[in-house]
Design a protein around this motif. Sequence first.
Motif, PDB file in Angstrom:
ATOM      1  N   ASN A 248       0.764  -1.182   0.028  1.00  0.00           N
ATOM      2  CA  ASN A 248      -0.307   0.015  -0.036  1.00  0.00           C
ATOM      3  C   ASN A 248       0.829   1.149  -0.165  1.00  0.00           C
ATOM      4  OD1 ASN A 248      -2.700   0.945  -0.205  1.00  0.00           O
ATOM      5  ND2 ASN A 248      -2.973   0.641   1.996  1.00  0.00           N
ATOM      6  N   SER A 249       2.103   1.215  -0.519  1.00  0.00           N
ATOM      7  CA  SER A 249       3.098   2.166  -0.479  1.00  0.00           C
ATOM      8  C   SER A 249       2.721   3.567  -0.976  1.00  0.00           C
ATOM      9  CB  SER A 249       4.489   1.729  -1.208  1.00  0.00           C
ATOM     10  OG  SER A 249       4.196   1.580  -2.384  1.00  0.00           O
ATOM     11  N   MET A 250       1.789   3.538  -2.166  1.00  0.00           N
ATOM     12  CA  MET A 250       1.768   5.045  -2.817  1.00  0.00           C
ATOM     13  C   MET A 250       0.372   5.552  -1.790  1.00  0.00           C
ATOM     14  SD  MET A 250       3.931   5.693  -4.607  1.00  0.00           S
ATOM     15  CE  MET A 250       3.600   7.450  -4.962  1.00  0.00           C
ATOM     16  N   TYR A 251      -0.345   4.846  -1.443  1.00  0.00           N
ATOM     17  CA  TYR A 251      -1.429   5.474  -0.577  1.00  0.00           C
ATOM     18  C   TYR A 251      -0.946   5.900   0.489  1.00  0.00           C
ATOM     19  CZ  TYR A 251      -5.887   5.539   2.083  1.00  0.00           C
ATOM     20  OH  TYR A 251      -6.905   6.070   2.737  1.00  0.00           O
ATOM     21  N   HIS A 252       0.058   5.260   1.297  1.00  0.00           N
ATOM     22  CA  HIS A 252       0.685   5.711   2.368  1.00  0.00           C
ATOM     23  C   HIS A 252       1.627   7.163   2.054  1.00  0.00           C
ATOM     24  CE1 HIS A 252      -0.532   2.705   5.101  1.00  0.00           C
ATOM     25  NE2 HIS A 252       0.243   1.659   4.494  1.00  0.00           N
ATOM     26  N   ALA A 253       2.303   7.015   1.020  1.00  0.00           N
ATOM     27  CA  ALA A 253       2.788   8.142   0.545  1.00  0.00           C
ATOM     28  C   ALA A 253       2.022   9.344   0.606  1.00  0.00           C
ATOM     29  CB  ALA A 253       3.696   7.867  -0.637  1.00  0.00           C
ATOM     30  N   ALA A 254       0.837   9.056  -0.257  1.00  0.00           N
ATOM     31  CA  ALA A 254       0.155  10.300  -0.270  1.00  0.00           C
ATOM     32  C   ALA A 254      -0.501  10.829   1.071  1.00  0.00           C
ATOM     33  CB  ALA A 254      -1.004   9.997  -1.259  1.00  0.00           C
ATOM     34  N   LYS A 255      -0.911   9.986   1.832  1.00  0.00           N
ATOM     35  CA  LYS A 255      -1.801  10.344   2.993  1.00  0.00           C
ATOM     36  C   LYS A 255      -0.457  10.906   4.236  1.00  0.00           C
ATOM     37  CE  LYS A 255      -5.805   9.303   2.222  1.00  0.00           C
ATOM     38  NZ  LYS A 255      -6.694  10.294   1.938  1.00  0.00           N
ATOM     39  N   PHE A 256       0.695  10.330   4.185  1.00  0.00           N
ATOM     40  CA  PHE A 256       1.751  10.995   4.794  1.00  0.00           C
ATOM     41  C   PHE A 256       1.839  12.289   4.577  1.00  0.00           C
ATOM     42  CE2 PHE A 256       2.606   6.683   6.827  1.00  0.00           C
ATOM     43  CZ  PHE A 256       3.353   6.829   7.921  1.00  0.00           C
TER      44      PHE A 256
END
Length: 216
Positions: free
Chosen positions: A145-153
């Motif tokens: 889920n790396s890109m979702y986390h990147a966006a939310k972080f």
Amino acid sequence: MTKTWLITGVSSGFGRQLTQQLLASGNTVIGTVRNTNKIADLEKQYPDTFFSKLLDVTDTAAIHKTVDAVFSEHPTVDVLVNNAGYGLFGAAEELSDAQVDKIIGTDLTGSIQMIRAVLPHFRAQGHGRIIQISSYGGQVAFPGNSMYHAAKFGIEGFAESVAQEVSAFNIGVTIVEPGGARTEFRYGSAQVADELPAYEATPPTHLRRCWTQLTG
């Protein structure tokens, strides 16, 4: 006391639920969608308090045009809710460049540009509240889920900084971090990368299958 709310992504999920509750309580909602067919019932039920705007939040020029129009059409807009977004499942190596660009454009850049667009109007009217829908995935990370986390972080860092910049103008910022919920997030809007054989039986694949199977 009723307010006027500008909410992105009101056709489903949290955006839809929030819109319905606000309208039922007598508030005015301007909701952005990419398909007006999905909110035709709200337009019919609340002709005087619900107003839809077609908007793709990856289009920065359209964001500024839409926000300017909303503030010119309504005496005041009290709250922006940045809700539009979706999930993307798959190991980082499995994602295509287009998938990476799209989720950043929607979940991160789109929210940033919505906030930037409303700030001059909030300052001019002397008040405003920004509600940024994030996720518990803006605080913790899981494989696949790396890109979702990147966006939310990323959006959480942006919002926390902006909150300090605009507090002097009577503008507040709230970050909302939901956990799991029965919305279309997993089984409607989420995208899944094509699997690479090398990742078979690894954590990203295990978790992705749990998230994407229709178990409710």
